[in-house]
Design an enzyme around this catalytic site. Structure first.
Site, PDB file in Angstrom:
ATOM      1  CD1 TRP A 179      -2.013  -2.222   1.966  1.00 49.23           C
ATOM      2  CD2 TRP A 179      -2.920  -1.601   0.124  1.00 49.23           C
ATOM      3  NE1 TRP A 179      -2.965  -3.208   1.614  1.00 49.23           N
ATOM      4  CE2 TRP A 179      -3.354  -2.761   0.516  1.00 49.23           C
ATOM      5  CE3 TRP A 179      -3.334  -0.905  -1.018  1.00 49.23           C
ATOM      6  CZ2 TRP A 179      -4.333  -3.361  -0.228  1.00 49.23           C
ATOM      7  CZ3 TRP A 179      -4.169  -1.568  -2.011  1.00 49.23           C
ATOM      8  CH2 TRP A 179      -4.827  -2.822  -1.342  1.00 49.23           C
ATOM      9  CG  ASP A 221      -2.923   3.822   4.583  1.00 45.54           C
ATOM     10  OD1 ASP A 221      -3.960   3.656   5.179  1.00 45.54           O
ATOM     11  OD2 ASP A 221      -2.584   3.060   3.586  1.00 45.54           O
ATOM     12  CE  LYS A 267      -8.146  -3.683   4.181  1.00 46.35           C
ATOM     13  NZ  LYS A 267      -7.271  -2.745   3.629  1.00 46.35           N
TER      14      LYS A 267
HETATM   15  C1  LIG Z   1      -6.576  -2.108   2.344  1.00 43.63           C
HETATM   16  C2  LIG Z   1      -5.551  -1.148   2.704  1.00 43.63           C
HETATM   17  C3  LIG Z   1      -5.632  -0.130   1.466  1.00 43.63           C
HETATM   18  C4  LIG Z   1      -6.614   0.083   0.244  1.00 43.63           C
HETATM   19  O1  LIG Z   1      -7.794   0.374   1.054  1.00 43.63           O
HETATM   20  P1  LIG Z   1      -8.967   0.454  -0.451  1.00 43.63           P
HETATM   21  O2  LIG Z   1     -10.185   1.161   0.553  1.00 43.63           O
HETATM   22  O3  LIG Z   1      -9.365  -0.677  -0.969  1.00 43.63           O
HETATM   23  O4  LIG Z   1      -8.486   1.422  -1.290  1.00 43.63           O
HETATM   24  C5  LIG Z   1      -4.600   1.096   1.632  1.00 43.63           C
HETATM   25  N1  LIG Z   1      -3.974   0.861   2.913  1.00 43.63           N
HETATM   26  C6  LIG Z   1      -3.830   0.013   3.649  1.00 43.63           C
HETATM   27  C7  LIG Z   1      -2.875  -0.082   4.821  1.00 43.63           C
HETATM   28  C8  LIG Z   1      -4.659  -1.128   3.570  1.00 43.63           C
HETATM   29  O5  LIG Z   1      -4.735  -2.196   4.588  1.00 43.63           O
END
Ligand SMILES: *Cc1c(COP(=O)(O)O)cnc(C)c1O
Length: 356
Positions: A100, A168, A192
């Site tokens: 990511w 993030d 998540k």
């Molecule tokens: C799953 C994930 C993403 C991507 O998320 P989307 O909502 O599917 O775009 C980005 N960063 C991390 C750390 C993730 O676990």
């Protein structure tokens, strides 16, 4: 149906109460006699849902007054480009700690000079680099708190001085207390640890609206527009916000992020102990950087032939979602907030029975 233990990395397990309450609202939302899926987002009933959800985020994470809480669309992946589009003027800095983070870097490179301060790519992202200094002239520093695919997690954040720290937190938000005041911006795809897919949480310090780069920013990409319109500049993802609200209510009712941290530590300790004490399995990430959310493990090489038998034993015990990401292989048990420790115990039992 017997209980399925859901270790899915995302979309992931949510509180049972969130499903039950959402089902009611699909049938009859807030006494309107209409479904949540067919009423105006401008009605007072949904406006209350939006306001309540913002309040829950503020309470759970102790968000200071000078921050806005926004609900956007496009997933965390849209933030990968929305951030540099808004804030990259002369130089952005990133750590590259996984898939990511790498995707976020690629998007930043499309907008300007991007420096990678630390990377564990050559070690297949098995650790979190810590040996770097954030330059004082960077527009911002971006990091990923938890690397969902590789099972590593930042245990502390670098001192960025006046450089805005952007994180993030898609896969560990609400899993433990966080000092929001250290960050200029936090973002997370909901699916998540907050709610279902379809909404992205952004917590942003208000002074960031003044730090926007001098380029054309499409209206939908302006954080300030969403802040001014209480995340209702356009039709918001009504249902994902509603389900998130109920999931956050559950977190609050069981003791908030402090209680989540206790639960999550107990779950992770239980599983890592089982891995470390097993002659069959080994963890894939550096011990000091191990994630409490995503536990990655593989068979020791000499036992690889047992994989199929173990998979079958997992299936018989109703353990679901354990397949590791293809870039790591083996197994990944995601232990998000709503996963009960009984599910982790069920996995540990299979690992131990398998050994004997
Ligand atoms: C799953 C994930 C993403 C991507 O998320 P989307 O909502 O599917 O775009 C980005 N960063 C991390 C750390 C993730 O676990």
């Amino acid at each position: 149906m017997s209980k399925i233990h859901n270790f899915s990395a995302g979309p992931s397990i949510l509180a049972e109460s969130a499903f039950e309450k959402s089902i009611q609202d699909i049938k009859n939302f807030a006494g309107t006699g209409l479904s949540i899926l067919e009423v105006s987002h401008r009605g007072k009933e949904f406006e209350k849902v939006m306001a309540d959800t913002v309040t829950l985020v503020r309470e759970l994470l102790n968000v200071p007054e000078n921050y806005d809480v926004l609900f956007l669309q496009g997933g965390a992946s849209t933030q990968f480009f929305q951030i540099p589009m808004n804030f990259l003027k002369t130089k952005a800095t990133y750590t590259q700690t996984g898939t990511w983070a790498s995707r976020a870097i690629i998007e930043a490179q499309g907008f300007g000079h991007t420096e990678v301060l630390g990377s564990s790519k050559s070690a297949n992202f098995s650790f979190v680099p810590k040996d770097y200094t954030v330059p004082a002239d960077a527009d911002y520093f971006h990091c990923t708190s938890n690397n969902t695919i590789f099972g590593t997690q930042m245990k502390s954040y670098p001192n960025c001085g006046d450089v805005p720290l952007i994180c993030d937190m898609s896969s560990d938000i609400f899993s433990k207390p966080v000092d929001v005041s250290k960050f200029a911006m936090i973002y997370a795809g909901a699916q998540k640890n907050m709610g279902p897919a379809g909404v992205t949480l952004v917590i942003i310090r208000k002074d960031m609206y003044q730090k926007v780069a001098d380029r054309h920013i499409p209206t939908m990409m302006k954080y300030s527009i969403h802040a001014e319109n209480d995340s209702m500049y356009n039709t918001p993802p009504v249902f994902p916000i509603l389900v998130s609200k109920y999931n956050l209510e559950w977190m609050k009712a069981v003791g908030g992020v402090e209680a989540m941290a206790v639960r999550n530590t107990a779950k992770a300790d239980l599983l890592y102990n089982a891995i470390d004490n097993s002659p069959y399995f080994k963890g894939t990430s550096a011990i000091e950087d191990r994630s409490q959310m995503n536990v990655c493990f593989v068979f020791e090489e000499e036992h690889l032939h047992l994989e199929e038998a173990f998979n079958l034993a997992c299936k018989e015990a109703n353990l679901s979602g354990l397949k590791g990401h293809r870039s790591v292989g083996g197994y990944r048990a995601s232990l998000y907030n709503a996963l009960p420790i009984e599910s982790v115990q069920a996995l540990v039992n299979v690992m131990e029975n398998f050994a004997s």
